[in-house]
Enzyme design. Structure first.
Site, PDB file in Angstrom:
ATOM      1  N   THR A  35     112.042  68.467  86.469  1.00 35.70           N
ATOM      2  CA  THR A  35     113.438  68.261  86.061  1.00 35.70           C
ATOM      3  C   THR A  35     113.714  68.904  84.711  1.00 35.70           C
ATOM      4  O   THR A  35     114.871  69.172  84.385  1.00 35.70           O
ATOM      5  CB  THR A  35     113.765  66.759  85.958  1.00 35.70           C
ATOM      6  OG1 THR A  35     112.809  66.134  85.077  1.00 35.70           O
ATOM      7  CG2 THR A  35     113.695  66.084  87.317  1.00 35.70           C
ATOM      8  N   ASP A  36     112.666  69.154  83.920  1.00 34.71           N
ATOM      9  CA  ASP A  36     112.891  69.551  82.524  1.00 34.71           C
ATOM     10  C   ASP A  36     113.619  70.880  82.406  1.00 34.71           C
ATOM     11  O   ASP A  36     114.578  71.004  81.656  1.00 34.71           O
ATOM     12  CB  ASP A  36     111.581  69.561  81.723  1.00 34.71           C
ATOM     13  CG  ASP A  36     110.460  70.373  82.346  1.00 34.71           C
ATOM     14  OD1 ASP A  36     110.578  70.774  83.524  1.00 34.71           O
ATOM     15  OD2 ASP A  36     109.457  70.603  81.639  1.00 34.71           O
ATOM     16  N   LEU A 125      97.307  68.230  82.287  1.00 35.37           N
ATOM     17  CA  LEU A 125      97.556  67.259  81.227  1.00 35.37           C
ATOM     18  C   LEU A 125      97.925  67.948  79.918  1.00 35.37           C
ATOM     19  O   LEU A 125      97.864  67.366  78.850  1.00 35.37           O
ATOM     20  CB  LEU A 125      96.336  66.356  81.025  1.00 35.37           C
ATOM     21  CG  LEU A 125      95.909  65.558  82.260  1.00 35.37           C
ATOM     22  CD1 LEU A 125      94.653  64.759  81.965  1.00 35.37           C
ATOM     23  CD2 LEU A 125      97.023  64.634  82.736  1.00 35.37           C
ATOM     24  N   ASP A 177     106.213  69.241  77.852  1.00 39.81           N
ATOM     25  CA  ASP A 177     104.820  69.114  77.443  1.00 39.81           C
ATOM     26  C   ASP A 177     104.676  69.208  75.931  1.00 39.81           C
ATOM     27  O   ASP A 177     104.020  68.375  75.287  1.00 39.81           O
ATOM     28  CB  ASP A 177     103.977  70.210  78.103  1.00 39.81           C
ATOM     29  CG  ASP A 177     103.951  70.081  79.614  1.00 39.81           C
ATOM     30  OD1 ASP A 177     104.472  69.087  80.136  1.00 39.81           O
ATOM     31  OD2 ASP A 177     103.398  70.996  80.266  1.00 39.81           O
TER      32      ASP A 177
END
Length: 391
Positions: A35-36, A125, A177
């Site tokens: 979505t970012d 991550l 991120d």
């Protein structure tokens, strides 16, 4: 490694003592995936593992890059800063230094740099974002490009890292991120609007429940082209919808809006991508509200629904991530489980009751190995603070 061990490693590598040391965390996104870059909201948190950077000035007008995780070393003259070939790992740092210089920072000295990271590489991550943000934190200070307002300064660090990803790694990622690595807060997740960059730290109170990250050991490759394909497909959807309902981002659409405009998308693939984004934005908003109200079971249900949408409409899960999620859903005591990160490999994130964690690891690990032939790793996550100077 301890900070003392890192200082010793720096001295062994360069024959001098480190002058400064910094740390930036990796992140896990609890919900709100892909979505970012579509102008929507995400809900990540910083982790207790990440990337460390030790630096000292040198007299040779060179940037010297070493990593305790990588065999390659690089020596780059200050007057020859540009992207390095062959997907060089130093690009994630070099790009940040270049961007700071172009934004007004002054690079007047050479530096010896030593990196160490304990984010599993390729796990989704954000090991690359941690490297970018830790570099930006160090060199904004060294190059006298520090904003006095801490909140604005941390956002600027995230923007520098994102620009580096675009220009030096060729991945047209959103800002989530880097933002989580810069703005993280212990025991809080970040409800971030990726269009306006407005955000809220939301307490993560999970009494008797843990966030468990499971690594597929099937590394994701955002730069393989599949990620950028999704960006283009979403742009196609925006263009076609805008002919009947002008929008800048897919995230502007509510589920009710979607029912009215979905017929305007003639590209079937773009339609599936857009359906995921609109639904995921709504799920994320509902999930954050559920967490604030202590409705943890509902939060878990929405995590699971997110994975199904990412599997069926966005098509970024793959057999490894699906195997992990589908096994997790069978375990009593698992409230929800979904892929996290860009996809195409990487990790799942699950909410697991304390008493079920051992059973979760045993069952999911066995089912995953049976289906894929791979062994999964499990990490019980600790939510930590954002980037900081340690020395």
């Amino acid at each position: 490694m301890t900070t003392n061990e890192l200082e010793l490693a720096f001295e062994q590598a360069y024959g001098c003592k480190a002058e400064k040391m910094y740390f930036a965390p990796g992140r896990v996104n609890l919900i709100g995936e892909h979505t970012d870059y579509n102008g929507g909201c995400v809900f990540p948190c910083a982790l207790s593992f990440g990337a460390w950077l030790l630096i000292a000035k040198n007299e040779d007008k060179e940037l010297r890059f070493r990593s305790l995780n990588m065999p390659q070393t690089y020596e780059i003259p200050l007057d020859a800063i540009k992207p390095q070939p062959d997907r060089a790992w130093c690009n994630y740092a070099l790009g940040c230094i270049d961007i700071i210089a172009r934004r007004g920072g002054k690079l007047t000295s050479g530096y010896n740099l030593l990196y160490y990271g304990n984010v599993p590489a390729g796990a989704g991550l954000s090991s690359s974002a941690a490297m970018e943000v830790v570099t930006a934190r160090a060199f904004t200070e060294e190059m006298n490009y520090v904003l006095h307002d801490d909140k604005a300064y941390r956002t600027e660090l995230a923007k520098i890292g994102q620009a580096c990803e675009h220009e030096y790694a060729g991945v047209m990622c959103g800002i989530m991120d880097q933002f989580a690595s810069a703005q993280g807060k212990k025991d809080h997740a970040i409800y971030l609007n990726c269009d306006t960059l407005e955000f809220e730290h939301v307490p993560v109170k999970l009494e008797g429940i843990k966030v468990v990250i499971t690594n597929t050991h099937s590394p994701h490759h955002l730069d393989s082209g599949a990620y950028n394909d999704r960006v283009r497909q979403c742009h196609t959807a925006v263009e076609q919808i805008s002919k009947v309902h002008p929008i800048k981002f897919l995230a502007e659409l509510t589920p009710d809006d979607w029912k009215e405009v979905e017929g305007s998308i003639t590209d079937p693939i773009a339609k599936k991508r857009a359906r995921h984004v609109v639904g995921e934005v709504a799920r994320t908003a509902e999930a954050v509200e559920a967490l604030k109200q202590g409705k943890i079971e509902r939060f878990g249900e929405l995590m699971t629904a997110s994975h199904v949408s990412l599997r069926d409409d966005y098509e970024v899960t793959g057999p490894e991530l699906d195997a992990l999620a589908e096994a997790a859903w069978q375990v009593t005591g698992v409230l929800g489980s979904r892929m996290t990160g860009g996809g195409f490999g990487g990790c799942t994130v699950s909410l697991v009751r304390d008493e079920a964690i051992d059973q979760f690891k045993a069952f999911v690990g066995a089912e995953y190995e049976k289906k894929t032939g791979l062994k999964a790793d499990f990490y019980v996550a600790e939510i930590g603070d954002g980037v900081m100077r340690l020395l």
